[in-house]
Each structure stands twice: as structure tokens, then as C-alpha cells.
Design a protein around this motif. Structure first.
Motif, short mmCIF file in Angstrom:
data_model
loop_
_atom_site.label_atom_id
_atom_site.label_comp_id
_atom_site.label_asym_id
_atom_site.label_seq_id
_atom_site.Cartn_x
_atom_site.Cartn_y
_atom_site.Cartn_z
N GLY A 43 65.84 -4.22 -1.25
CA GLY A 43 65.36 -3.84 0.07
C GLY A 43 65.57 -2.37 0.34
O GLY A 43 64.70 -1.69 0.93
N GLN A 44 66.71 -1.82 -0.10
CA GLN A 44 66.97 -0.39 0.08
C GLN A 44 66.00 0.45 -0.76
O GLN A 44 65.47 1.48 -0.31
CB GLN A 44 68.41 -0.07 -0.29
CG GLN A 44 69.44 -0.68 0.66
CD GLN A 44 70.86 -0.50 0.16
OE1 GLN A 44 71.11 0.22 -0.80
NE2 GLN A 44 71.81 -1.16 0.82
N LEU A 45 65.75 0.01 -2.02
CA LEU A 45 64.81 0.74 -2.87
C LEU A 45 63.40 0.72 -2.28
O LEU A 45 62.70 1.75 -2.23
CB LEU A 45 64.79 0.13 -4.27
CG LEU A 45 66.06 0.31 -5.12
CD1 LEU A 45 65.92 -0.45 -6.42
CD2 LEU A 45 66.30 1.80 -5.41
N ALA A 46 62.98 -0.46 -1.82
CA ALA A 46 61.65 -0.58 -1.24
C ALA A 46 61.55 0.21 0.06
O ALA A 46 60.51 0.83 0.35
CB ALA A 46 61.31 -2.05 -1.01
N GLY A 47 62.63 0.19 0.87
CA GLY A 47 62.62 0.96 2.11
C GLY A 47 62.50 2.44 1.86
O GLY A 47 61.78 3.17 2.57
N ALA A 48 63.22 2.93 0.85
CA ALA A 48 63.14 4.36 0.52
C ALA A 48 61.75 4.73 0.04
O ALA A 48 61.22 5.81 0.38
CB ALA A 48 64.19 4.70 -0.55
N ARG A 49 61.12 3.84 -0.73
CA ARG A 49 59.76 4.13 -1.20
C ARG A 49 58.79 4.14 -0.01
O ARG A 49 57.91 5.00 0.08
CB ARG A 49 59.34 3.07 -2.23
CG ARG A 49 57.89 3.14 -2.67
CD ARG A 49 57.55 4.44 -3.33
NE ARG A 49 56.14 4.48 -3.75
CZ ARG A 49 55.51 5.59 -4.08
NH1 ARG A 49 56.13 6.76 -4.06
NH2 ARG A 49 54.25 5.55 -4.46
N ALA A 50 58.94 3.19 0.92
CA ALA A 50 58.08 3.15 2.10
C ALA A 50 58.28 4.40 2.96
O ALA A 50 57.33 4.97 3.50
CB ALA A 50 58.34 1.90 2.92
N ALA A 51 59.55 4.84 3.08
CA ALA A 51 59.86 6.02 3.90
C ALA A 51 59.23 7.29 3.33
O ALA A 51 59.03 8.28 4.05
CB ALA A 51 61.38 6.18 4.02
N SER A 52 58.89 7.28 2.06
CA SER A 52 58.20 8.43 1.46
C SER A 52 56.71 8.42 1.78
O SER A 52 56.00 9.34 1.36
CB SER A 52 58.40 8.44 -0.05
OG SER A 52 57.61 7.42 -0.67
N CYS A 53 56.28 7.36 2.52
CA CYS A 53 54.86 7.19 2.84
C CYS A 53 54.00 7.12 1.58
O CYS A 53 52.84 7.56 1.57
CB CYS A 53 54.38 8.28 3.80
SG CYS A 53 55.18 8.18 5.43
N LEU A 54 54.60 6.62 0.53
CA LEU A 54 53.94 6.38 -0.76
C LEU A 54 53.42 7.66 -1.39
O LEU A 54 52.43 7.64 -2.15
CB LEU A 54 52.79 5.36 -0.62
CG LEU A 54 53.13 4.04 0.09
CD1 LEU A 54 51.98 3.06 -0.03
CD2 LEU A 54 54.41 3.43 -0.45
N GLU A 55 54.05 8.79 -1.06
CA GLU A 55 53.65 10.04 -1.68
C GLU A 55 54.10 10.08 -3.14
O GLU A 55 55.18 9.60 -3.49
CB GLU A 55 54.25 11.22 -0.91
CG GLU A 55 53.70 11.36 0.50
CD GLU A 55 54.30 12.55 1.21
OE1 GLU A 55 55.16 13.24 0.61
OE2 GLU A 55 53.91 12.81 2.37
N GLY A 56 53.28 10.65 -3.97
CA GLY A 56 53.58 10.68 -5.38
C GLY A 56 53.19 9.37 -6.03
O GLY A 56 52.82 8.40 -5.38
N PRO A 57 53.26 9.30 -7.34
CA PRO A 57 52.87 8.08 -8.04
C PRO A 57 53.84 6.93 -7.73
O PRO A 57 55.01 7.15 -7.43
CB PRO A 57 52.94 8.48 -9.52
CG PRO A 57 53.92 9.61 -9.56
CD PRO A 57 53.73 10.36 -8.25
N ALA A 58 53.34 5.72 -7.81
CA ALA A 58 54.19 4.55 -7.59
C ALA A 58 55.23 4.46 -8.70
O ALA A 58 54.99 4.91 -9.82
CB ALA A 58 53.33 3.28 -7.58
N PRO A 59 56.40 3.92 -8.41
CA PRO A 59 57.41 3.76 -9.45
C PRO A 59 56.84 2.93 -10.60
O PRO A 59 56.20 1.90 -10.39
CB PRO A 59 58.54 3.00 -8.74
CG PRO A 59 58.32 3.28 -7.28
CD PRO A 59 56.85 3.40 -7.10
N PRO A 60 57.02 3.38 -11.82
CA PRO A 60 56.47 2.63 -12.96
C PRO A 60 57.18 1.29 -13.09
O PRO A 60 58.38 1.18 -12.83
CB PRO A 60 56.76 3.54 -14.15
CG PRO A 60 57.95 4.36 -13.73
CD PRO A 60 57.78 4.57 -12.25
#
Length: 433
Positions: free
Chosen positions: A71-88
């Protein structure tokens, strides 16, 4: 009310509260991108609901559990507004994410949109229709994924505000082998291919589908009458007054003229008394003796019963199931039984075998056969190849087809039985008529 509708209504009420003046304080209490506890419950419940609806049915679909770390990893990715490539994707993690305009329905709409990709997915080939994507669907229903964490975040933009939605799954999915997509789950009856560690089968609130889960009760049994189940030994700890494997046997309340046998939760009556609580005065019935051996009287029942039913009926007469302590008693009883009329048959339709219960049982806790009075059996007359414990036979019968030598049998079998009045009963009858 449909549970899913209720959950959606609760979420909408919560979301409506965000527009009030106190909403920033509530949001500031959570890390950027993190979900509230209410939304976490909704997202996890809807994931499992959708996973239990796949067609064709899944035989190995696991029940997802929430992971705070994911949940923390997904929250941090969402907080970036999906900028940059998605985590592989990695062997440990799989990702699904999307950026949508505000007001498109929140996580409920997102998950249903991802699941709807399955209409364009061909399970036989493992491929999606041309010019379509199914990767959100296949990750959502990847059977061996066991943990989930999701995040959501409001993002500003030149064309208006949007929302970022992300979910991380562990282990991940969407793998290929030599260019061929791996199927997300095994087809078959629900829960028919669960692993040993996930042998439980979770049914959703409407009893649809089925998801493999860690069994809440690996023993597959329950204790009655408020007994407690020891999960490591799969044995019941019974409260006072009950015994049996499932605490299903009620003990005698008290032994008025006898001693209490904790192992069987029953009374062993003093000479001259009978009944479940040894409260019935017994006059020794000489006229009822079928066979006298030395100073003991043996009575053969005309009806059939289970072992414990026979034991109670003997006790009600002030007797016990026969204790055969030497070869002389065995020989005489075997000769008498062999000469009974009609080949030991009775008219009782429940009489199954033509055999006779005696008062000997196998005590697992002591790993030995013992007479009902608690003593170890020093003399035995088991038939050839017996005891063999077939059918978990813990009670002993005299077997008609084996010259009335002994056989271990299931205690619930209905046999005739032999009651024995011991010498002390005779003395009591002589002096206390």
C-alpha cells in the motif's frame, strides 16, 4: 441490500465529506497517495469479489490479503501522478495503474473497468482481442497473487484535475514463455486445485465462486459443547461434564454409589447398584443367568446395540460387559454362543454381524486394550490377524465366524452383548435381599 451497493454508498458518503471545509485535515492525516481504512476495505473486498466471478471458473484462485508495505509503494507511485515510466514488473511485484479525470467514479469504477477487459480476453489462447489491452484484467485475476496494496492521489493538470489509481500485487503476473502468454489461472471447479497451505475455500458473501485461503480450521473439525480445539494436535479440550473426540458425550452428573471414570466420563458402579449415576439398587437376578462360570453369572442379550449402548444397558441391570480373564471363561462362553438357536441371529434388523460385545476397548491415550474397570488385558483371545484396526475399531467383539475369538470393531456397530454379574454381586444379594 446488495453488499457491494452498500459499500459503494459508504464510499460515496466518505468522498462527499471530502468537499467540506474539514476535508484537508482528514487528508493531511494520511500519507500522500494512501487510502483510508474504509477505502482499503472496499478495494480489497471488491478485488476478491471480482476474482471469484471469473469465467471460466478458476480452480486455484487465491484470496488476496492487504499488505501495508504494498500500500505504501502504490501510494507513493500514485502521489507521483504516474510521472515517468511505470515500475517494471518483477517476479515479486506486478502493477496496474491509470490516470483518469476527477469524477469518473473512483476505485469502484476503475476496478470494474479493469475487470471488464476480460470480455475481450480469450482464455483458450491467453490473448486479448486485437488493438485492445487486457493486462489490467489478467493481473487482477492472476491466481497466485496473494497480497495487494493500492493507492490514489488527486493530481493537478493543464486540462483540469485528475486522479491517479495504482495497485501493486505480490507475487506479480502477466508472464510469457517464448512469446506465449501464461494463463492467469487454472480452469476447473472452484478451489479444486488449492495448494496444501491454502486448502481452505473462501466463499464470498453471496456464496458465489470460491477462493483458496489459509484454512481457519486445518483440522476440519469442531468441538461441541464449548470445547476448545487445539490446532496443533487437532484434539478437543472438553469442559467439565463432557468427553469424546468432539466433546459430544455428556458425563454422568455424579456417581452416587461408585467411582467416576474420567477417561470415559462415566460411573463404575459399586456392587449392587446400577444406572448412569449408580443410584439404582439392584437385586441380583439369579433366574436371568444364561451361563454360570465359577461364581460369576453371564447374561446374553436378546437385542442388539452399539458398544456404549450395551454398556449402559448392562449397568442398568447392575452388571458390566463381560470381562473374559482366562481361557476357561473364553472356552465356555464360545461353546454356549455356538449352540444358541438360529445361528446367533435375532429379529432385530439392526443386528449386523452375529457377534457379541465384551467389555474391552482400546485406549489410545494408553496404547493398550483395557477392560471397562480400567485394568490392562493380560489374557487375550484375538482371532488370527486381529486386531487390525480396520475402520478404527476400538471396541472388542466375540466374532461368530472366528469360533468366537475376538475382533476389534467400530464401536457404533450394533451387536448383541454379554453382561456379567461378578461374585461380589452374589454375596450382596445373599446378605442384603
Amino acid at each position: 441490500m446488495d453488499l457491494l451497493v452498500l459499500l459503494v454508498c459508504n464510499l460515496l458518503v466518505w468522498r462527499e465529506g471530502e468537499t467540506r471545509s474539514d476535508a484537508p485535515e482528514k487528508l493531511n492525516s494520511l500519507a500522500p497517495g494512501a487510502l483510508s481504512m474504509k477505502e482499503t476495505f472496499l478495494v480489497l473486498s471488491l478485488h476478491n469479489k471480482l476474482r471469484s466471478k471469473v469465467q471460466p471458473p478458476a480452480a486455484n484462485m487465491q484470496k488476496l490479503e492487504w499488505s501495508e508495505e504494498l500500500g505504501q509503494l502504490a501510494g507513493a507511485r500514485a502521489a507521483s501522478c504516474l510521472e515517468g515510466p511505470a515500475p517494471p514488473p518483477t517476479p515479486q511485484l506486478g502493477w496496474s495503474e491509470v490516470l483518469l479525470p476527477v469524477g469518473t467514479g473512483g476505485f469502484v469504477a476503475v476496478l470494474e473497468r479493469w475487470f471488464a477487459e476480460g470480455h475481450r480476453y480469450d482464455y483458450r489462447t491467453g490473448r486479448c482481442a486485437s488493438n485492445a489491452t487486457c493486462r489490467h484484467y489478467t493481473q487482477l485475476v492472476w491466481a497466485t497473487a496473494g497480497q495487494l496494496g493500492c493507492g490514489r492521489h488527486h493530481c493537478p493538470g493543464p486540462h483540469g484535475p485528475s486522479e491517479a489509481f495504482t495497485c501493486a500485487y505480490s507475487p506479480g503476473g502477466n508472464w510469457e514463455v517464448a512469446g506465449t502468454p501464461v494463463l492467469p489461472y487454472k480452469q476447473g471447479p472452484w478451489c479444486s486445485l488449492c495448494t496444501a497451505g491454502l486448502s481452505g475455500c473462501f466463499k464470498s458473501w453471496d456464496h458465489g465462486g470460491g477462493l483458496c485461503e489459509v484454512p481457519r480450521n486445518p483440522c476440519r473439525m469442531s468441538c461441541r459443547n464449548s470445547g476448545r480445539l487445539n490446532m496443533s494436535s487437532c484434539q478437543c479440550s472438553c469442559p467439565a461434564g463432557y468427553t469424546g473426540r468432539y466433546c459430544q458425550v455428556r458425563c454422568s452428573g455424579q456417581c452416587l454409589h461408585g467411582r467416576f471414570r474420567k477417561e470415559e466420563c462415566s460411573c463404575l458402579c459399586d456392587a449392587g447398584y446400577g444406572g448412569a449415576e449408580c443410584g439404582t439398587k439392584i437385586q441380583f437376578p439369579f433366574h436371568a443367568c444364561d451361563v454360570r462360570i465359577d461364581s460369576d453369572c453371564f447374561m446374553v442379550s436378546p437385542e442388539a446395540d452399539t458398544y456404549y449402548g450395551a454398556k449402559i444397558k448392562c449397568q442398568e441391570k447392575g452388571a458390566m460387559l463381560a470381562q473374559i480373564r482366562n481361557q476357561k471363561v473364553q472356552d465356555i462362553l464360545a461353546f454356549y454362543l455356538s449352540r444358541l438357536e438360529m445361528g446367533n441371529r435375532v429379529t432385530d434388523t439392526d443386528f449386523e454381524t452375529g457377534n457379541f460385545w465384551i467389555g474391552l476397548t482400546y485406549k489410545t491415550s494408553k496404547a493398550s486394550f483395557r477392560w471397562d474397570v480400567g485394568e490392562t488385558s493380560s489374557f487375550t483371545s484375538f482371532a488370527f490377524g486381529q486386531p487390525d484396526n480396520q475402520g478404527f475399531g476400538n471396541c472388542v467383539e466375540m466374532q461368530a465366524t472366528a469360533a468366537f475369538n475376538w475382533n476389534d470393531q467400530r464401536c457404533k456397530t450394533r451387536n448383541r452383548y454379554i453382561c456379567q454379574f461378578a461374585q461380589e454381586h452374589i454375596a450382596l444379594w445373599q446378605w442384603d435381599p
